[in-house]
Design a protein around this motif. Structure first.
Motif, PDB file in Angstrom:
ATOM      1  N   PHE A  56       2.518   6.971  -0.279  1.00 17.52           N
ATOM      2  CA  PHE A  56       2.276   7.146   1.152  1.00 17.52           C
ATOM      3  C   PHE A  56       3.389   7.968   1.794  1.00 17.52           C
TER       4      PHE A  56
ATOM      5  N   LEU B  99       2.721  -1.209   1.658  1.00 14.69           N
ATOM      6  CA  LEU B  99       1.462  -0.478   1.819  1.00 14.69           C
ATOM      7  C   LEU B  99       1.135   0.292   0.540  1.00 14.69           C
TER       8      LEU B  99
ATOM      9  N   GLN C 136      -5.928   7.280   3.392  1.00 11.71           N
ATOM     10  CA  GLN C 136      -4.706   7.762   4.034  1.00 11.71           C
ATOM     11  C   GLN C 136      -5.018   8.421   5.378  1.00 11.71           C
TER      12      GLN C 136
ATOM     13  N   ASN D 157      -7.549   7.789   7.326  1.00  9.49           N
ATOM     14  CA  ASN D 157      -7.916   6.716   8.256  1.00  9.49           C
ATOM     15  C   ASN D 157      -6.689   5.937   8.724  1.00  9.49           C
ATOM     16  N   GLN D 158      -5.714   5.742   7.836  1.00 14.64           N
ATOM     17  CA  GLN D 158      -4.477   5.060   8.228  1.00 14.64           C
ATOM     18  C   GLN D 158      -3.728   5.893   9.279  1.00 14.64           C
TER      19      GLN D 158
ATOM     20  N   HIS E 297      -5.541   5.441  12.517  1.00 18.99           N
ATOM     21  CA  HIS E 297      -5.230   4.109  13.059  1.00 18.99           C
ATOM     22  C   HIS E 297      -3.855   4.125  13.733  1.00 18.99           C
ATOM     23  N   GLN E 298      -2.903   4.761  13.062  1.00 16.72           N
ATOM     24  CA  GLN E 298      -1.547   4.818  13.604  1.00 16.72           C
ATOM     25  C   GLN E 298      -1.493   5.613  14.910  1.00 16.72           C
TER      26      GLN E 298
ATOM     27  N   TRP F 154      -0.656  -1.342   9.605  1.00 17.33           N
ATOM     28  CA  TRP F 154      -1.554  -0.655   8.669  1.00 17.33           C
ATOM     29  C   TRP F 154      -2.687  -1.595   8.308  1.00 17.33           C
TER      30      TRP F 154
ATOM     31  N   THR G 292      -3.930  -6.733   9.120  1.00 14.54           N
ATOM     32  CA  THR G 292      -3.007  -5.604   9.044  1.00 14.54           C
ATOM     33  C   THR G 292      -1.655  -6.014   8.481  1.00 14.54           C
TER      34      THR G 292
ATOM     35  N   ASN H 231       4.327  -2.917  10.211  1.00 11.22           N
ATOM     36  CA  ASN H 231       5.185  -1.919   9.582  1.00 11.22           C
ATOM     37  C   ASN H 231       6.659  -2.295   9.628  1.00 11.22           C
TER      38      ASN H 231
END
Length: 177
Positions: free
Chosen positions: A58, A73, A109, A111-112, A115-116, A128, A141, A144
């Motif tokens: 990531f 993650l 990734q 989509n993450q 989301h962020q 996440w 979730t 983080n």
């Protein structure tokens, strides 16, 4: 902690297999996975987790968002290709997400990142997504900053802490049919 997450995920997959045998998913020849157990029958294919020879990273997300990404993650999403795992955690029915193949990992990734960006726009703390809930307005979730596993309301943020860390959450989750 990352090794504990990978080990807890492997044990969860094994508990799922013992509970219901090889899980089945809809077969899509154009979206194949090394997790598939061929041959496909009646449009369905069995799967078992397939450990990637080189874990997915990531780091690209950390670079794109100019922020650190909690290492759990990558431990959770980067080591296996597998189907999603339906389960229950303390009465909460959920579907634990897993990438099916490299293309799905890349979509995950993206989509993450989306989301962020939504969380940043709403001025909510970074987290996440790990699992969806029956109520589509709630997500499980990973915080983080702390590494806690949270229950969140989509677009509203934290409802509560489910587990102190991801390994603990995975060890306590009960897979179901």
């Amino acid at each position: 902690m990352q090794d504990q997450v990978v080990m807890a995920l492997a044990v969860l997959f094994e508990r799922q297999r013992r509970l219901g045998g090889i899980p089945l998913v809809d077969h899509d020849a154009d979206f194949a996975s090394p997790a598939e157990q061929l041959p496909a029958q009646a449009g369905r294919v069995g799967w078992q987790p397939w450990q990637r020879p080189e874990p997915g990273s990531f780091d690209n997300i950390a670079t794109a968002l100019a922020m650190p990404v909690h290492p759990d993650l990558g431990a959770f999403f980067g080591h296996y290709y597998a189907g999603n795992v339906p389960g229950c955690f303390k009465g909460l029915f959920l579907t634990l997400l897993q990438p099916w193949n490299e293309q799905d990992f890349e979509r995950l990734q993206q989509n993450q990142i989306g989301h962020q960006l939504m969380l940043q726009k709403l001025k909510l703390p970074a987290s996440w997504f790990l699992a969806s809930c029956r109520d589509e307005q709630r997500l499980v979730t990973l915080d983080n900053a702390s590494g806690e596993v949270l229950l969140e309301r989509l677009g509203k943020g934290r409802i509560g802490v489910l587990a102190p860390n991801l390994a603990h959450f995975l060890r306590r989750m009960e897979p179901c049919g």
